[in-house]
Design a protein around this motif. Structure first.
Motif, PDB file in Angstrom:
ATOM      1  N   THR A 172      33.459  44.083  41.449  1.00  0.00           N
ATOM      2  CA  THR A 172      33.952  45.332  42.021  1.00  0.00           C
ATOM      3  C   THR A 172      34.513  45.038  43.395  1.00  0.00           C
ATOM      4  OG1 THR A 172      32.324  46.623  40.826  1.00  0.00           O
ATOM      5  CG2 THR A 172      33.303  47.654  42.768  1.00  0.00           C
ATOM      6  N   MET A 173      35.778  45.350  43.591  1.00  0.00           N
ATOM      7  CA  MET A 173      36.358  45.175  44.925  1.00  0.00           C
ATOM      8  C   MET A 173      37.685  45.906  45.012  1.00  0.00           C
ATOM      9  SD  MET A 173      37.957  41.334  44.981  1.00  0.00           S
ATOM     10  CE  MET A 173      38.403  41.546  46.695  1.00  0.00           C
ATOM     11  N   LEU A 198      45.078  50.149  34.785  1.00  0.00           N
ATOM     12  CA  LEU A 198      45.900  48.966  34.553  1.00  0.00           C
ATOM     13  C   LEU A 198      45.365  48.058  33.450  1.00  0.00           C
ATOM     14  CD1 LEU A 198      48.448  48.210  36.105  1.00  0.00           C
ATOM     15  CD2 LEU A 198      47.097  46.531  37.330  1.00  0.00           C
ATOM     16  N   ASP A 199      44.054  48.108  33.199  1.00  0.00           N
ATOM     17  CA  ASP A 199      43.501  47.076  32.296  1.00  0.00           C
ATOM     18  C   ASP A 199      43.908  47.271  30.849  1.00  0.00           C
ATOM     19  OD1 ASP A 199      41.400  49.156  33.167  1.00  0.00           O
ATOM     20  OD2 ASP A 199      40.742  48.586  31.161  1.00  0.00           O
ATOM     21  N   THR A 200      44.551  48.397  30.516  1.00  0.00           N
ATOM     22  CA  THR A 200      45.026  48.579  29.145  1.00  0.00           C
ATOM     23  C   THR A 200      46.511  48.269  29.019  1.00  0.00           C
ATOM     24  OG1 THR A 200      45.236  50.893  29.734  1.00  0.00           O
ATOM     25  CG2 THR A 200      43.294  50.276  28.462  1.00  0.00           C
ATOM     26  N   VAL A 201      47.141  47.898  30.135  1.00  0.00           N
ATOM     27  CA  VAL A 201      48.571  47.600  30.144  1.00  0.00           C
ATOM     28  C   VAL A 201      48.766  46.123  29.787  1.00  0.00           C
ATOM     29  CG1 VAL A 201      50.606  47.496  31.636  1.00  0.00           C
ATOM     30  CG2 VAL A 201      48.968  49.362  31.903  1.00  0.00           C
ATOM     31  N   PRO A 202      49.680  45.788  28.854  1.00  0.00           N
ATOM     32  CA  PRO A 202      49.896  44.367  28.510  1.00  0.00           C
ATOM     33  C   PRO A 202      50.501  43.601  29.690  1.00  0.00           C
ATOM     34  CG  PRO A 202      51.530  45.740  27.436  1.00  0.00           C
ATOM     35  CD  PRO A 202      50.548  46.674  28.070  1.00  0.00           C
ATOM     36  N   PRO A 203      50.309  42.276  29.710  1.00  0.00           N
ATOM     37  CA  PRO A 203      50.728  41.482  30.871  1.00  0.00           C
ATOM     38  C   PRO A 203      52.198  41.669  31.227  1.00  0.00           C
ATOM     39  CG  PRO A 203      50.192  40.061  28.994  1.00  0.00           C
ATOM     40  CD  PRO A 203      49.682  41.424  28.684  1.00  0.00           C
ATOM     41  N   GLU A 204      53.063  41.789  30.179  1.00  0.00           N
ATOM     42  CA  GLU A 204      54.498  41.854  30.485  1.00  0.00           C
ATOM     43  C   GLU A 204      54.897  43.170  31.143  1.00  0.00           C
ATOM     44  OE1 GLU A 204      53.160  41.367  27.465  1.00  0.00           O
ATOM     45  OE2 GLU A 204      54.193  42.517  25.900  1.00  0.00           O
ATOM     46  N   LEU A 263      39.158  47.044  41.471  1.00  0.00           N
ATOM     47  CA  LEU A 263      38.471  46.455  40.322  1.00  0.00           C
ATOM     48  C   LEU A 263      37.111  47.109  40.265  1.00  0.00           C
ATOM     49  CD1 LEU A 263      40.498  44.189  41.438  1.00  0.00           C
ATOM     50  CD2 LEU A 263      39.163  42.659  40.017  1.00  0.00           C
ATOM     51  N   GLU A 264      36.788  47.701  39.133  1.00  0.00           N
ATOM     52  CA  GLU A 264      35.510  48.403  39.025  1.00  0.00           C
ATOM     53  C   GLU A 264      34.673  47.804  37.910  1.00  0.00           C
ATOM     54  OE1 GLU A 264      36.537  52.511  38.748  1.00  0.00           O
ATOM     55  OE2 GLU A 264      37.164  52.603  40.846  1.00  0.00           O
ATOM     56  N   GLY A 265      33.677  47.043  38.314  1.00  0.00           N
ATOM     57  CA  GLY A 265      32.740  46.450  37.343  1.00  0.00           C
ATOM     58  C   GLY A 265      33.406  45.590  36.300  1.00  0.00           C
ATOM     59  N   VAL A 266      34.438  44.837  36.711  1.00  0.00           N
ATOM     60  CA  VAL A 266      35.180  44.027  35.749  1.00  0.00           C
ATOM     61  C   VAL A 266      34.271  42.940  35.163  1.00  0.00           C
ATOM     62  CG1 VAL A 266      37.074  42.392  35.479  1.00  0.00           C
ATOM     63  CG2 VAL A 266      37.408  44.475  36.816  1.00  0.00           C
ATOM     64  N   THR A 321      35.838  42.912  28.869  1.00  0.00           N
ATOM     65  CA  THR A 321      34.759  43.340  27.985  1.00  0.00           C
ATOM     66  C   THR A 321      34.229  44.684  28.474  1.00  0.00           C
ATOM     67  OG1 THR A 321      34.211  41.003  27.804  1.00  0.00           O
ATOM     68  CG2 THR A 321      32.647  42.534  26.866  1.00  0.00           C
ATOM     69  N   ASP A 322      34.261  44.859  29.790  1.00  0.00           N
ATOM     70  CA  ASP A 322      33.741  46.082  30.385  1.00  0.00           C
ATOM     71  C   ASP A 322      34.394  46.272  31.747  1.00  0.00           C
ATOM     72  OD1 ASP A 322      32.283  48.327  30.486  1.00  0.00           O
ATOM     73  OD2 ASP A 322      30.324  47.365  30.695  1.00  0.00           O
ATOM     74  N   GLY A 323      34.355  47.509  32.260  1.00  0.00           N
ATOM     75  CA  GLY A 323      34.922  47.779  33.567  1.00  0.00           C
ATOM     76  C   GLY A 323      36.368  48.205  33.471  1.00  0.00           C
ATOM     77  N   SER A 324      36.994  48.424  34.619  1.00  0.00           N
ATOM     78  CA  SER A 324      38.385  48.872  34.622  1.00  0.00           C
ATOM     79  C   SER A 324      39.098  48.387  35.870  1.00  0.00           C
ATOM     80  CB  SER A 324      38.444  50.401  34.540  1.00  0.00           C
ATOM     81  OG  SER A 324      37.685  50.953  35.599  1.00  0.00           O
ATOM     82  N   ILE A 325      40.411  48.370  35.793  1.00  0.00           N
ATOM     83  CA  ILE A 325      41.240  47.981  36.931  1.00  0.00           C
ATOM     84  C   ILE A 325      42.210  49.132  37.188  1.00  0.00           C
ATOM     85  CG2 ILE A 325      42.890  46.297  37.810  1.00  0.00           C
ATOM     86  CD1 ILE A 325      41.730  44.276  35.804  1.00  0.00           C
ATOM     87  N   TRP A 326      42.321  49.540  38.430  1.00  0.00           N
ATOM     88  CA  TRP A 326      43.170  50.673  38.787  1.00  0.00           C
ATOM     89  C   TRP A 326      44.173  50.268  39.844  1.00  0.00           C
ATOM     90  CZ3 TRP A 326      42.420  55.461  36.428  1.00  0.00           C
ATOM     91  CH2 TRP A 326      41.257  55.561  35.637  1.00  0.00           C
ATOM     92  N   GLN A 327      45.440  50.611  39.590  1.00  0.00           N
ATOM     93  CA  GLN A 327      46.467  50.434  40.615  1.00  0.00           C
ATOM     94  C   GLN A 327      46.765  51.831  41.134  1.00  0.00           C
ATOM     95  OE1 GLN A 327      49.781  47.748  39.829  1.00  0.00           O
ATOM     96  NE2 GLN A 327      51.175  49.374  40.400  1.00  0.00           N
TER      97      GLN A 327
END
Lengths: 355, 292
Positions: free
Chosen positions: A27-28, A71-77, A10-13, A60-66
């Motif tokens: 961030t973690m 990942l943060d642009t991928v829909p929940p399903e 998680l980067e600056g979520v 609103t800001d930041g990003s999530i990476w797997q």
């Protein structure tokens, strides 16, 4: 997407609601197989963080990476994460079995495999006799187990749990806590668990994230947080019930002498302090002794019987209330002298933004 | 051992003084519904000719009369279905909170306040041979002669659609907001796409509400009278059953026949409602988790 990952970053979520920051710069890195607890009072942003991870709330800001996938642009399903909701969110019109099979059906798996994995999950949460019932016919604890089975049957890369035990009574909560820990150990599923109960967080998690007003206060193992809280808010959450606003009188290394309300105490400084600074001196009830030579004189005001020991509230001549524990039940009105070991009294800088 | 007092025993069965509060409502129902209904039922069995069932026989043997049942069903069933069907996607989009929701809801509900006569007047102006709609069609070169949309089946159809929609929409909206939105979110985390979430979760939970909504809009449409006269073809295509009853009662002064037609009308409605509720009984009708 169901395949596991090495780590989830998680980067600056950040998440803002109508000008109000619910979560700021989280961030973690979550490692595979870890059990992470997000801990904090209500409104601290822990559920927001979980919903961002699940994809139910856009960032609103930041990003999530797997690993290397954003990942943060991928829909929940499409994320393939399992989630256990606070209200369980079981489908009321589907039987226990069909609730659990729902996710497998969405994956269009072969019928035989759906059947086998559903059976396995039902057995895992010990609901064999209730498989044909509707959720409305189950008790709270049983519904909770269905919700967990429904989330873990997909063998998700990440399991998200939003205060899953908060609707259960005290006894059931303890049982389910053990159950969740047992499931985590046997399945090895990476878990992010949201709670406001520090005991729950300490007993379940490998690592804790303490949040307050949308900001991370401290990230660490239960031992780290329990013994060395980073600030007064974490201390408050870790059971330091005595939080006394005082001033630094003397300072030598991390040894501090603090004064205030007619008390002069020796403690350990946490963070940068200068003499004269306003501070908060924190101690757990169990660190306070009521028979200390040269301690602060006080009178016993409330005694609560709690099995092996008693929780005691005493009040000093200046009217400061202190919480302590005593093996022998003192009588109400009895005079005592309160003392604390300097190692057990943590001295934190007082917050500017706090009244 | 002595028996408890009579008032106490009655209270245990739910009979106490509070029950008196039901009296006004009961009187109201008796005087304004049960009595007229029984009176009409009795009247329908006392025609001047043909024995007790004469009025019914007269109705069912005359195709001009008998066919009004079919004429009315042909109008009211599609209208009710369409109103429910159109309400679902609109209400579904309007579930959440958004700016201007109140204004939009008001606009959608306004037709209720217009009444049938105003709606009919508007339809004649809008859809009539010299109305805007036809002028636009002709102006755009889509048709040479005006399309006939009033004083026939379609005029009544549109009028019923406009007056029935607000009821259907409000009902569906309230049923939808009774479904916990977390359920769809849970389905999303389990891999269900938007369409699957609607089909597998929301629709099954909404279906009983849709059945009820259908019944209500159907009954409203089935008893159509003013618009069938004003924008329809009351002697032919839209000679609905209520026109037949009115005709018998106030032009032929045959009260027995008019009552018989009214009873038939009620029975047809009951059959449609019974079928719908029979289907509804096979669905899940428990709590849907939300705050309804």
């Amino acid at each position: 997407m169901t395949t596991g990952f090495t780590d989830l970053r998680l980067e600056g979520v950040t998440r803002r609601f109508a000008g109000h920051d619910a979560l700021t710069g989280l961030t973690m890195t979550i490692r595979r197989g870890e059990f992470i607890a997000l801990l904090g009072p209500s409104g601290c942003g822990k559920s927001t963080a979980l919903n961002c991870l699940a994809g139910l709330l856009p960032l609103t800001d930041g990003s999530i990476w797997q690993d290397e996938t954003r990942l943060d642009t991928v829909p929940p399903e499409k994320r393939g994460f399992g989630m256990v909701f606070q209200s369980y969110a079981l489908f009321p019109h589907l039987s226990v079995r069909r609730n659990i099979a729902f996710g497998l059906q969405m994956r269009r798996l072969p019928r035989a495999e759906i059947r086998r994995r559903t059976d396995e999950a039902i057995r895992l949460v010990r609901l064999e006799e209730h498989a044909a019932k509707l959720p409305g016919q189950l008790s709270g604890g049983q519904q909770q187990r269905v919700a967990i089975a429904r989330a873990v049957v997909l063998e998700p890369a990440l399991v998200l749990m939003d205060e899953p035990l908060s609707n259960l009574d005290a006894k059931l909560r303890l049982e389910m806590r053990t159950e969740i820990r047992r499931l985590h150990q046997s399945l090895g599923l990476t878990t992010v668990y949201v709670t406001h109960d520090q005991e729950e967080a300490l007993s379940l998690a490998d690592r804790l994230v303490v949040l307050r007003a949308g900001r991370v206060q401290q990230i660490g193992t239960p031992e780290e947080l329990h013994t060395t809280p980073a600030n007064r808010h974490v201390a408050d959450f870790m059971g330091f019930r005595n939080l006394l606003p005082m001033r630094v009188a003397e300072l030598a290394g991390d040894k501090a002498v603090v004064e205030g309300d007619g008390m002069r105490l020796h403690g350990t400084a946490v963070g940068a302090l200068r003499p004269g600074d306003p501070v908060v001196a924190a101690a757990r009830p169990e660190s306070l002794r009521l028979d200390a030579a040269g301690g602060v004189p006080a009178t016993v005001e409330v005694v609560e019987y709690q099995g092996r020991e008693a929780a005691v509230e005493v009040v000093t001549a200046q009217g400061v209330r202190l919480h302590a524990r005593a093996g022998q039940r003192p009588a109400v009105g009895e005079p005592v002298t309160v003392g604390v070991d300097p190692a057990d009294l943590l001295v934190f800088p007082a917050d500017e933004d706090e009244p | 051992m002595s028996r408890p007092a009579l008032t106490h025993r009655l209270a245990e069965r739910g009979i106490d003084r509070q029950i008196l509060l039901l009296v006004p409502a009961a009187v109201f129902v008796l005087v304004l519904f049960v009595y007229p209904f029984c009176y009409g039922l009795g009247l329908s069995f006392q025609p001047e000719r043909g024995g007790p069932l004469g009025a019914y026989r007269a109705f069912f043997t005359d195709p001009y009369e008998r066919n009004t049942i079919w004429t009315t069903l042909k109008l009211s069933l599609p209208v009710a279905l369409l109103n429910v069907g159109v309400s679902v996607p609109i209400a579904y989009r309007m579930r959440g909170r958004f700016r201007g929701k109140r204004l939009l809801t008001t606009l959608l509900v306004v037709p209720i306040t217009l009444g049938t006569v105003l709606t009919a007047q508007g339809l004649l102006n809008f859809l009539g041979p010299a109305g805007w709609f036809n002028r636009i069609l002709i102006g755009a070169g889509l048709t040479d002669a005006p399309v006939r949309l009033t004083n026939n089946y379609w005029g009544v159809f549109f009028s019923l659609l406009i007056t029935g929609f607000p009821f259907a929409f409000l009902l569906v909206l309230s049923y939808l907001s009774g479904i916990d939105p977390t359920l769809e979110r849970a389905a999303a985390t389990l891999g269900a796409s938007r369409t699957q979430r609607f089909r597998r979760i929301t629709l099954p939970l909404l279906a009983p509400g849709l059945a009820t909504t259908f019944c209500l809009t159907f009954v409203l449409a089935f008893s159509v009278f003013p618009s069938a006269v004003l924008v329809g073809d009351p002697a032919g295509e839209t000679r609905v059953i209520s026109i037949a009853a009115w005709h018998a009662g106030y032009e032929q002064y045959d009260y027995a026949k008019a009552s018989a037609i009214a009873i038939v009308m009620g029975l047809v409605e009951l059959v449609v409602i019974a079928i719908t509720l029979g289907w509804r009984a096979t669905l899940f009708t428990g709590s849907t988790g939300g705050k309804g």
